[in-house]
Design a protein around this motif. Structure first.
Motif, PDB file in Angstrom:
ATOM      1  N   CYS A 169       0.707  -1.167  -0.085  1.00 28.55           N
ATOM      2  CA  CYS A 169       0.016   0.001   0.073  1.00 28.55           C
ATOM      3  C   CYS A 169       0.939   1.159   0.176  1.00 28.55           C
ATOM      4  N   GLN A 170       2.244   1.147   0.056  1.00 30.85           N
ATOM      5  CA  GLN A 170       2.983   2.266  -0.251  1.00 30.85           C
ATOM      6  C   GLN A 170       3.496   2.583  -1.684  1.00 30.85           C
ATOM      7  N   SER A 171       4.605   2.705  -1.827  1.00 28.07           N
ATOM      8  CA  SER A 171       5.222   3.067  -3.110  1.00 28.07           C
ATOM      9  C   SER A 171       5.301   1.653  -3.956  1.00 28.07           C
ATOM     10  N   LYS A 172       5.108   1.519  -5.316  1.00 26.24           N
ATOM     11  CA  LYS A 172       4.952   0.211  -6.151  1.00 26.24           C
ATOM     12  C   LYS A 172       6.448   0.529  -6.684  1.00 26.24           C
ATOM     13  N   ARG A 173       7.380   1.216  -6.423  1.00 19.18           N
ATOM     14  CA  ARG A 173       8.664   1.523  -7.219  1.00 19.18           C
ATOM     15  C   ARG A 173       9.717   0.537  -6.306  1.00 19.18           C
ATOM     16  N   ILE A 174      10.126  -0.637  -7.003  1.00 20.82           N
ATOM     17  CA  ILE A 174      10.681  -1.606  -6.620  1.00 20.82           C
ATOM     18  C   ILE A 174      12.245  -0.938  -6.908  1.00 20.82           C
ATOM     19  N   ASN A 175      13.073  -1.028  -5.726  1.00 22.49           N
ATOM     20  CA  ASN A 175      14.519  -0.487  -5.768  1.00 22.49           C
ATOM     21  C   ASN A 175      15.377  -1.481  -6.108  1.00 22.49           C
ATOM     22  N   HIS A 176      15.165  -2.076  -7.394  1.00 19.17           N
ATOM     23  CA  HIS A 176      15.835  -3.167  -7.920  1.00 19.17           C
ATOM     24  C   HIS A 176      15.758  -3.249  -9.327  1.00 19.17           C
ATOM     25  N   PHE A 177      16.486  -4.330 -10.100  1.00 15.97           N
ATOM     26  CA  PHE A 177      16.467  -4.523 -11.454  1.00 15.97           C
ATOM     27  C   PHE A 177      15.444  -5.622 -11.882  1.00 15.97           C
ATOM     28  N   PHE A 178      14.981  -6.409 -10.872  1.00 13.81           N
ATOM     29  CA  PHE A 178      13.983  -7.603 -11.109  1.00 13.81           C
ATOM     30  C   PHE A 178      13.170  -7.711  -9.614  1.00 13.81           C
ATOM     31  N   CYS A 179      12.298  -8.500  -9.702  1.00 15.83           N
ATOM     32  CA  CYS A 179      11.260  -8.686  -8.682  1.00 15.83           C
ATOM     33  C   CYS A 179      11.931  -9.695  -7.840  1.00 15.83           C
ATOM     34  N   ASP A 180      12.834  -9.271  -6.846  1.00 12.28           N
ATOM     35  CA  ASP A 180      13.530 -10.190  -5.902  1.00 12.28           C
ATOM     36  C   ASP A 180      12.671 -10.135  -4.567  1.00 12.28           C
ATOM     37  N   GLY A 181      13.083 -10.806  -3.699  1.00 11.72           N
ATOM     38  CA  GLY A 181      12.338 -11.097  -2.308  1.00 11.72           C
ATOM     39  C   GLY A 181      12.627  -9.860  -1.475  1.00 11.72           C
ATOM     40  N   PRO A 182      13.839  -9.596  -1.246  1.00 10.85           N
ATOM     41  CA  PRO A 182      14.143  -8.310  -0.020  1.00 10.85           C
ATOM     42  C   PRO A 182      13.643  -7.052  -0.768  1.00 10.85           C
TER      43      PRO A 182
END
Length: 332
Positions: A169-182
């Protein structure tokens, strides 16, 4: 309330490495080159093992599946990354993100167990060479491989469900280059301690159990190598095991660094750099590590090269004859 219930977001934004346009092109060329080398190297290993009758031992059976896993999880990550270098909006759908995490986790987990199977194979081959054909039977090899893939599916299911059941429910911006767990866990607005513990427990069990198994196997191998009287046998056994250990150290070291640190001590920027090792670099390096120091693989490559050159020579001669022209391909 709507924002708080936005568990099933339509998409995420992958921030990647940089927003600078000049560096985007540089990274695109670099990752494309890595992907091409990864595909050529690993598919070449699979093809070589399939066509050469000298490479029909359990060791090369497991090596071919290691290469297959490297192709699969590189293809899970790098094509999406390449696309994101070219587009302004680096979006991935919710379902696409979950699929990417599941596929990557399944391949990465299965690879841990395949590496453990390869270590056991080396232990039997060096410590009990007379029992090797019996101890490493075809049924055992298929059973170990099936167990590796089964562990990959079960672990990735737990991994994916424990993360994607969280509300984002916060930002949808993933600080990564792929969908990783952390980095996905970092986006949730709920208490993620239970989920982090579950992911760490699953990853920790897979990595640590196979690490212990591999280390024990290679300690026994090292003990057997030190008792060898023949210098040639000592060198061959040590060379083969050393290449395995280099690959294992790179893969396990970067995985442990990424997943088993407490959440409060994680740096997503550092984790992104380290994850390049186990997700991008190791699949590219494995064919080189396992082939360049392996006499059987080098001999198989020389034979394959000879067959290709011979085929081209025969084809060229046949084409020249059909045109009614002399063929000079073998002059000199």
């Amino acid at each position: 309330m709507e924002e708080g219930n936005d568990t099933f977001a339509s998409e995420f934004i992958l921030l990647g490495f940089t927003n600078r346009d000049d560096l985007q092109v540089t990274f695109f060329v670099l990752f494309l080159a890595i992907y091409v080398v990864t595909l050529i190297g690993n598919l070449g290993v699979i093809l070589l093992i399939r066509i050469d009758s000298c490479l029909r031992s359990p060791m090369y059976f497991f090596l071919s599946h290691l290469s297959l896993l490297d192709v699969c999880y590189s293809s899970t990550i790098i094509p999406q990354t390449l696309l994101n270098f070219l587009v302004e909006k680096k979006a991935i759908s919710f379902a696409g993100c979950a699929t990417q995490l599941f596929s990557f986790a399944a391949c990465a987990t299965a690879e841990c167990y395949v590496l453990a199977a390869m270590a056991y194979d080396r232990y039997v081959a060096i410590c009990n060479p007379l029992l090797y054909p019996v101890a490493m039977s075809q049924s055992l090899c298929f059973g170990m491989l099936a167990g590796a893939y089964f562990a990959g599916v079960i672990s990735s299911t737990i991994h994916t469900v424990s993360i994607f059941r969280l509300p984002f429910c916060q930002s949808k911006r993933i600080n990564h280059f792929f969908c990783d767990g952390p980095p996905l866990l970092a986006l949730s607005c709920s208490d993620t301690r239970v989920n982090e513990a579950m992911v760490s427990a699953v990853v920790g069990f897979n990595v640590l159990s196979t690490t212990v198994f591999i280390l024990v196997s290679y300690l026994l191998v090292l003990s057997a190598i030190m008792r060898m009287r023949s210098g040639a046998s000592w060198h061959k056994a040590f060379s083969t095991c050393a290449s395995h250990l280099v690959s294992i150290a790179l893969y396990y070291g970067s995985s442990l660094f990424t997943y088993l640190r407490p959440g409060s001590r994680r740096s997503l920027e550092h984790g992104e750099v380290v994850s390049v090792l186990y997700s991008v670099a190791v699949p590219m390096l494995n064919p080189l590590i396992y082939s360049l120091r392996n006499t059987d693989m080098k001999n198989a490559m020389r034979k394959a090269k000879g067959r290709v050159l011979s085929s081209l020579s025969i084809h060229g001669s046949w084409s020249a004859e059909r045109r009614g022209m002399p063929f000079h391909g073998e002059e000199g």
